[in-house]
Design a protein around this motif. Structure first.
Motif, PDB file in Angstrom:
ATOM      1  N   ARG A 122      51.193  41.848  39.446  1.00  0.00           N
ATOM      2  CA  ARG A 122      51.124  41.218  41.025  1.00  0.00           C
ATOM      3  C   ARG A 122      49.919  41.013  42.067  1.00  0.00           C
ATOM      4  NH1 ARG A 122      56.686  40.096  41.952  1.00  0.00           N
ATOM      5  NH2 ARG A 122      57.023  39.026  40.160  1.00  0.00           N
ATOM      6  N   THR A 123      49.060  41.957  41.319  1.00  0.00           N
ATOM      7  CA  THR A 123      47.306  42.368  42.315  1.00  0.00           C
ATOM      8  C   THR A 123      46.257  41.919  41.434  1.00  0.00           C
ATOM      9  OG1 THR A 123      47.181  44.231  41.462  1.00  0.00           O
ATOM     10  CG2 THR A 123      48.406  44.505  43.492  1.00  0.00           C
ATOM     11  N   ASP A 124      45.455  41.249  41.985  1.00  0.00           N
ATOM     12  CA  ASP A 124      44.172  41.168  41.226  1.00  0.00           C
ATOM     13  C   ASP A 124      43.282  42.213  40.366  1.00  0.00           C
ATOM     14  OD1 ASP A 124      44.148  38.280  41.924  1.00  0.00           O
ATOM     15  OD2 ASP A 124      43.294  38.309  44.102  1.00  0.00           O
ATOM     16  N   LEU A 125      43.830  43.791  40.843  1.00  0.00           N
ATOM     17  CA  LEU A 125      43.387  44.660  40.725  1.00  0.00           C
ATOM     18  C   LEU A 125      44.240  45.078  39.058  1.00  0.00           C
ATOM     19  CD1 LEU A 125      41.013  46.809  40.229  1.00  0.00           C
ATOM     20  CD2 LEU A 125      42.300  48.613  41.440  1.00  0.00           C
ATOM     21  N   GLY A 126      45.228  45.054  39.343  1.00  0.00           N
ATOM     22  CA  GLY A 126      46.480  44.567  37.717  1.00  0.00           C
ATOM     23  C   GLY A 126      46.461  43.939  37.033  1.00  0.00           C
ATOM     24  N   ARG A 127      45.558  43.231  37.508  1.00  0.00           N
ATOM     25  CA  ARG A 127      45.475  41.827  35.945  1.00  0.00           C
ATOM     26  C   ARG A 127      44.441  41.980  35.575  1.00  0.00           C
ATOM     27  NH1 ARG A 127      46.881  37.807  40.035  1.00  0.00           N
ATOM     28  NH2 ARG A 127      49.391  37.673  40.385  1.00  0.00           N
ATOM     29  N   ALA A 128      42.734  42.755  36.364  1.00  0.00           N
ATOM     30  CA  ALA A 128      42.004  42.783  36.027  1.00  0.00           C
ATOM     31  C   ALA A 128      42.400  44.431  35.050  1.00  0.00           C
ATOM     32  CB  ALA A 128      40.533  42.966  36.121  1.00  0.00           C
ATOM     33  N   ILE A 129      42.946  45.129  35.342  1.00  0.00           N
ATOM     34  CA  ILE A 129      43.158  46.340  34.553  1.00  0.00           C
ATOM     35  C   ILE A 129      43.161  45.615  32.672  1.00  0.00           C
ATOM     36  CG2 ILE A 129      44.536  48.380  33.958  1.00  0.00           C
ATOM     37  CD1 ILE A 129      44.161  48.541  36.924  1.00  0.00           C
ATOM     38  N   GLU A 144      41.200  43.074  25.770  1.00  0.00           N
ATOM     39  CA  GLU A 144      39.876  42.602  25.123  1.00  0.00           C
ATOM     40  C   GLU A 144      38.362  42.629  26.280  1.00  0.00           C
ATOM     41  OE1 GLU A 144      39.139  41.266  22.702  1.00  0.00           O
ATOM     42  OE2 GLU A 144      37.258  41.630  23.538  1.00  0.00           O
ATOM     43  N   ARG A 145      38.368  44.121  26.532  1.00  0.00           N
ATOM     44  CA  ARG A 145      37.224  44.239  27.366  1.00  0.00           C
ATOM     45  C   ARG A 145      35.596  44.125  27.396  1.00  0.00           C
ATOM     46  NH1 ARG A 145      34.809  50.811  26.189  1.00  0.00           N
ATOM     47  NH2 ARG A 145      33.032  49.843  26.420  1.00  0.00           N
ATOM     48  N   LEU A 146      35.491  43.206  26.208  1.00  0.00           N
ATOM     49  CA  LEU A 146      34.426  42.254  26.067  1.00  0.00           C
ATOM     50  C   LEU A 146      34.595  40.774  27.352  1.00  0.00           C
ATOM     51  CD1 LEU A 146      31.295  41.911  25.204  1.00  0.00           C
ATOM     52  CD2 LEU A 146      31.946  40.827  22.529  1.00  0.00           C
ATOM     53  N   GLY A 147      35.696  40.200  25.816  1.00  0.00           N
ATOM     54  CA  GLY A 147      35.838  38.911  26.955  1.00  0.00           C
ATOM     55  C   GLY A 147      36.288  39.305  28.707  1.00  0.00           C
ATOM     56  N   ALA A 148      36.656  40.368  29.044  1.00  0.00           N
ATOM     57  CA  ALA A 148      36.822  40.667  30.701  1.00  0.00           C
ATOM     58  C   ALA A 148      35.304  40.502  31.551  1.00  0.00           C
ATOM     59  CB  ALA A 148      37.500  42.012  30.661  1.00  0.00           C
ATOM     60  N   GLN A 149      34.464  41.202  30.464  1.00  0.00           N
ATOM     61  CA  GLN A 149      33.612  41.590  31.332  1.00  0.00           C
ATOM     62  C   GLN A 149      32.580  40.031  31.583  1.00  0.00           C
ATOM     63  OE1 GLN A 149      31.207  44.350  28.727  1.00  0.00           O
ATOM     64  NE2 GLN A 149      30.209  44.884  30.047  1.00  0.00           N
ATOM     65  N   LEU A 150      32.754  39.682  29.941  1.00  0.00           N
ATOM     66  CA  LEU A 150      32.175  37.925  30.107  1.00  0.00           C
ATOM     67  C   LEU A 150      32.513  36.600  31.693  1.00  0.00           C
ATOM     68  CD1 LEU A 150      32.475  37.187  26.563  1.00  0.00           C
ATOM     69  CD2 LEU A 150      30.324  37.604  27.593  1.00  0.00           C
ATOM     70  N   VAL A 151      34.116  37.302  31.553  1.00  0.00           N
ATOM     71  CA  VAL A 151      34.070  36.532  32.900  1.00  0.00           C
ATOM     72  C   VAL A 151      34.724  37.146  33.938  1.00  0.00           C
ATOM     73  CG1 VAL A 151      36.572  35.315  31.662  1.00  0.00           C
ATOM     74  CG2 VAL A 151      37.029  37.426  32.627  1.00  0.00           C
ATOM     75  N   GLY A 152      33.098  38.115  34.366  1.00  0.00           N
ATOM     76  CA  GLY A 152      33.019  38.939  35.655  1.00  0.00           C
ATOM     77  C   GLY A 152      33.254  39.453  35.914  1.00  0.00           C
ATOM     78  N   ILE A 153      34.242  40.869  34.803  1.00  0.00           N
ATOM     79  CA  ILE A 153      34.895  41.397  35.711  1.00  0.00           C
ATOM     80  C   ILE A 153      34.176  43.079  35.192  1.00  0.00           C
ATOM     81  CG2 ILE A 153      37.383  43.521  35.116  1.00  0.00           C
ATOM     82  CD1 ILE A 153      38.448  40.492  34.435  1.00  0.00           C
ATOM     83  N   ASP A 154      33.620  43.639  36.542  1.00  0.00           N
ATOM     84  CA  ASP A 154      32.838  45.225  35.608  1.00  0.00           C
ATOM     85  C   ASP A 154      33.892  45.665  36.185  1.00  0.00           C
ATOM     86  OD1 ASP A 154      31.740  46.862  36.820  1.00  0.00           O
ATOM     87  OD2 ASP A 154      31.608  46.812  38.965  1.00  0.00           O
ATOM     88  N   HIS A 159      33.285  49.464  36.558  1.00  0.00           N
ATOM     89  CA  HIS A 159      34.938  49.766  37.899  1.00  0.00           C
ATOM     90  C   HIS A 159      36.064  49.642  37.801  1.00  0.00           C
ATOM     91  CE1 HIS A 159      35.971  49.549  42.201  1.00  0.00           C
ATOM     92  NE2 HIS A 159      36.733  48.255  41.569  1.00  0.00           N
ATOM     93  N   VAL A 160      36.727  48.658  37.007  1.00  0.00           N
ATOM     94  CA  VAL A 160      38.058  48.811  36.727  1.00  0.00           C
ATOM     95  C   VAL A 160      38.580  49.919  36.180  1.00  0.00           C
ATOM     96  CG1 VAL A 160      39.944  48.074  34.853  1.00  0.00           C
ATOM     97  CG2 VAL A 160      38.096  46.304  36.692  1.00  0.00           C
ATOM     98  N   TYR A 161      37.888  50.791  35.018  1.00  0.00           N
ATOM     99  CA  TYR A 161      37.803  51.793  34.416  1.00  0.00           C
ATOM    100  C   TYR A 161      38.040  53.218  35.440  1.00  0.00           C
ATOM    101  CZ  TYR A 161      36.971  51.231  29.619  1.00  0.00           C
ATOM    102  OH  TYR A 161      37.148  50.398  27.745  1.00  0.00           O
ATOM    103  N   ALA A 162      37.096  53.028  36.224  1.00  0.00           N
ATOM    104  CA  ALA A 162      37.433  54.204  37.167  1.00  0.00           C
ATOM    105  C   ALA A 162      38.329  54.457  37.986  1.00  0.00           C
ATOM    106  CB  ALA A 162      35.709  54.144  38.405  1.00  0.00           C
ATOM    107  N   MET A 163      38.824  52.988  38.706  1.00  0.00           N
ATOM    108  CA  MET A 163      40.018  52.291  39.504  1.00  0.00           C
ATOM    109  C   MET A 163      41.199  53.382  38.681  1.00  0.00           C
ATOM    110  SD  MET A 163      39.204  51.210  42.017  1.00  0.00           S
ATOM    111  CE  MET A 163      40.530  50.629  43.010  1.00  0.00           C
TER     112      MET A 163
END
Lengths: 316, 291
Positions: free
Chosen positions: B164-171, B177-187, B190-194
């Protein structure tokens, strides 16, 4: 071979032969026997993990099979060590064949392969410490009878030279891998398994060959360990500390290189010994430093000591 | 009664042990599922959290259950810093090297504990440690029942968080898809560290729930780490409900193996399952996506 290399190797060999006599102390001798023993284990790991890129986290399973194989054959079946030793090495190779057979057949790679080897080592540890035939939780004591047929020697120098011979055999095997078609296939699999397969390399058989050779070498080190200490127990022969020891030297020294595991073992054990000399025998201190060295090497010199030397010579 | 009279209490005891396994595994599956790496330091961090809870109790009298609210955030911060400050830079972003870095971390943490606190076994005295709940068929120690309920709650909360959360979706995006996530602006860093921070916080919670019925030594993490990996692989990487059910199953398997094969062979069942699952179904029972 180029003449400079011949000179270097001759000097290295002479130093190694003279080393135990350089300082007349038991601690000095013990240090080198231990270091060479674990260097040989690292060289064994390197065959599979370094050249083949299949990182095992359970090499204790082969080491322990060698150690327990020779102990059980001598104590329970009365086989003299001279015959028990090759049998135990063969047993280690068989365990390698089995573990490699099932894990490579089902395509385990990377972290999955690491985990499955770790699990096999744990299974062996629990089994060995559960049955009376293998000494249960108490371990097994090989009776003292110092005759060459029992591979027991009154002088510690004999063990030094035996450990040196193990390292020599391991280095010779590594040299042969580096020069052979088998070794070229193995490195190709490490670099890109799909491409290697596409080029017609029988990936399964090559990986199986590597794990059997690696296991046999590690079992030989286990045999040496049992004959040297005349005592084996499940926790120290099959425990994770041995598996970690097997891979630490090659990673620090340079995985997939011939001399990397030897250099790594000398660096790690030298560091531990230096720490002991500087700060007294504090428990855990040497391992803290070894762990830190591992992390720092990965951060700054990921190709290991050998990689660092090569780079330095390239610049010079 | 007869056979059943022994088996039912064993299964219940196994479920409560399994709840602890599930709690430890929840943190690992988060790290394993997203970072796709084996965190060998997981057991060491559990050990560290057990010591932290132990000292909070003995030095300041803070109850282990209350310590959850101190150690949870503290270990979240520790995990975040470890991932961002040590693991990421030292591994150069390569999976095979992350494995080695976490191994190095575990060696350092384990032996630091040995040097600082010696190898002696420590336990805490709590008034409720021996309280039991009578279920007619069997007696369940109260702290075990608390851990059981907490494991269910933690799995549910993490599932909600991921869904349900934004961070959860980012995770989940980074996991897929790591590269894809990076391309749409996910840090991604930061997500790895979280993720690592959350996983470490889970370990701290598990430690607080474990301490009332368990002990602390510098080696205590080893007993859990392989079981936690088994749980994660059995349940499917990154699956919260998988980790929960996997943990419970393994707890029952262990007690039943211990009951029928003898105490020392109890864990054989766990490793046998582990090897079989790795060989035949490495995506786990609940893992839809391939590894």
């Amino acid at each position: 071979m180029n003449p400079r290399l011949v000179v270097l190797w001759t000097v290295g060999l002479l130093v190694a032969l003279a080393l135990p006599h350089a300082v007349a102390s038991n601690a000095w001798l013990n240090f080198w026997i231990n270091t060479l023993m674990f260097a040989a284990l690292g060289i064994a790991w390197n065959v599979l993990g370094g050249y083949g890129g299949q990182s095992s986290f359970g090499h204790a399973v082969f080491f322990g099979t060698g150690a327990y194989g020779t102990a059980v054959l001598q104590i329970k079946l009365g086989v003299p060590a001279l015959l028990a030793a090759p049998a135990a090495i063969g047993l280690g190779a068989l365990v390698g064949l089995f573990i490699g057979g099932v894990s490579f057949r089902y395509g385990l790679r990377g972290s999955y392969f690491a985990l499955v080897t770790l699990a096999f080592a744990e299974v062996f540890r629990i089994l060995v410490s559960s049955f009376a035939f293998t000494g249960a939780g108490f371990g097994m004591l090989i009776p003292l009878d110092q005759r060459p047929i029992n591979l027991q020697f009154p002088s510690r120098f004999a063990f030094y030279y035996a450990a040196l011979a193990l390292v020599g055999i391991g280095l010779a095997a590594s040299a042969m891998i580096e020069r052979s078609r088998f070794g070229a296939y193995l490195v190709a699999i490490r670099e890109n398994e799909e491409a290697a397969k596409a080029l017609g390399i029988d990936v399964f058989r090559i990986k199986l060959g590597a794990i059997v050779l690696s296991a046999a070498l590690a079992a030989a080190v286990g045999v040496f360990y049992a004959q040297y200490l005349l005592f084996v127990d499940a926790g120290s022969a099959f425990g994770p500390a041995i598996s970690v020891e097997a891979l630490l030297g090659p990673i620090v020294g340079g995985a997939g290189t011939m001399l990397g595991p030897l250099l790594g073992a000398i660096a790690l054990h030298g560091l531990g010994e230096a720490a002991k000399a500087a700060m007294g025998p504090q428990p855990g201190l040497n391992l803290i430093l070894q762990g830190l060295l591992l992390i720092l090497m990965l951060r700054f010199l990921p190709e290991g000591l050998i990689g660092a030397i090569r780079r330095w010579r390239g610049h010079a | 009664m007869g056979e059943l009279g022994i088996v039912v209490p064993a299964v219940l005891a196994g479920l409560t042990t399994g709840a602890i396994y599930a709690l430890v595994a929840l943190g690992l599956t988060l790290i394993y599922g997203v970072l796709h790496i084996i965190n060998f330091a997981h057991g060491s961090l559990l050990m560290l959290a057990l010591y932290a809870a132990f000292f909070l109790k003995t030095l300041w009298g803070i109850d282990p259950y209350a310590a959850v609210f101190v150690l949870g955030p503290a270990f979240f911060a520790l995990g975040y810093v470890l991932q961002r400050g040590v693991i990421w830079p030292a591994s150069h972003g390569q999976d095979s090297m992350i494995l080695m870095v976490t191994l190095g971390l575990s060696i350092v943490i384990d032996n630091l504990a040995l040097a600082l606190w010696t190898s002696s076994t420590r336990t805490v005295d709590l008034p409720y440690a021996f309280a039991v709940i009578d279920l007619k068929l069997a007696l369940i120690p109260l702290p075990r029942a608390v851990a059981f309920v907490a494991a269910l709650a933690a799995a549910g909360l993490l599932w909600l968080f991921l869904a349900r959360t934004d961070l959860g979706r980012a995770i989940r995006a980074v996991a897929k898809e790591r590269l894809g996530a990076q391309l749409v602006g996910i840090d991604v860093r930061h997500v790895y560290a979280m993720c690592f921070g959350l996983g470490t916080a889970c370990v701290a919670v598990a430690a607080c729930l474990l301490l009332p019925t368990f002990y602390v030594t510098p080696q205590v993490g080893h007993a859990f780490v392989l079981v936690a990996f088994t749980t994660v692989v059995l349940g499917g990487m990154g699956s919260m409900e998988g980790a929960l059910i996997g943990g419970l199953v393994l707890g029952v398997v262990e007690t039943l193996c211990g009951l029928f094969l003898g105490e020392s062979l109890g864990q054989i069942g766990i490793f046998a399952i582990f090897i079989l699952i790795l060989l035949f179904r490495p995506t786990g029972l609940f893992g839809g996506k391939s590894a």
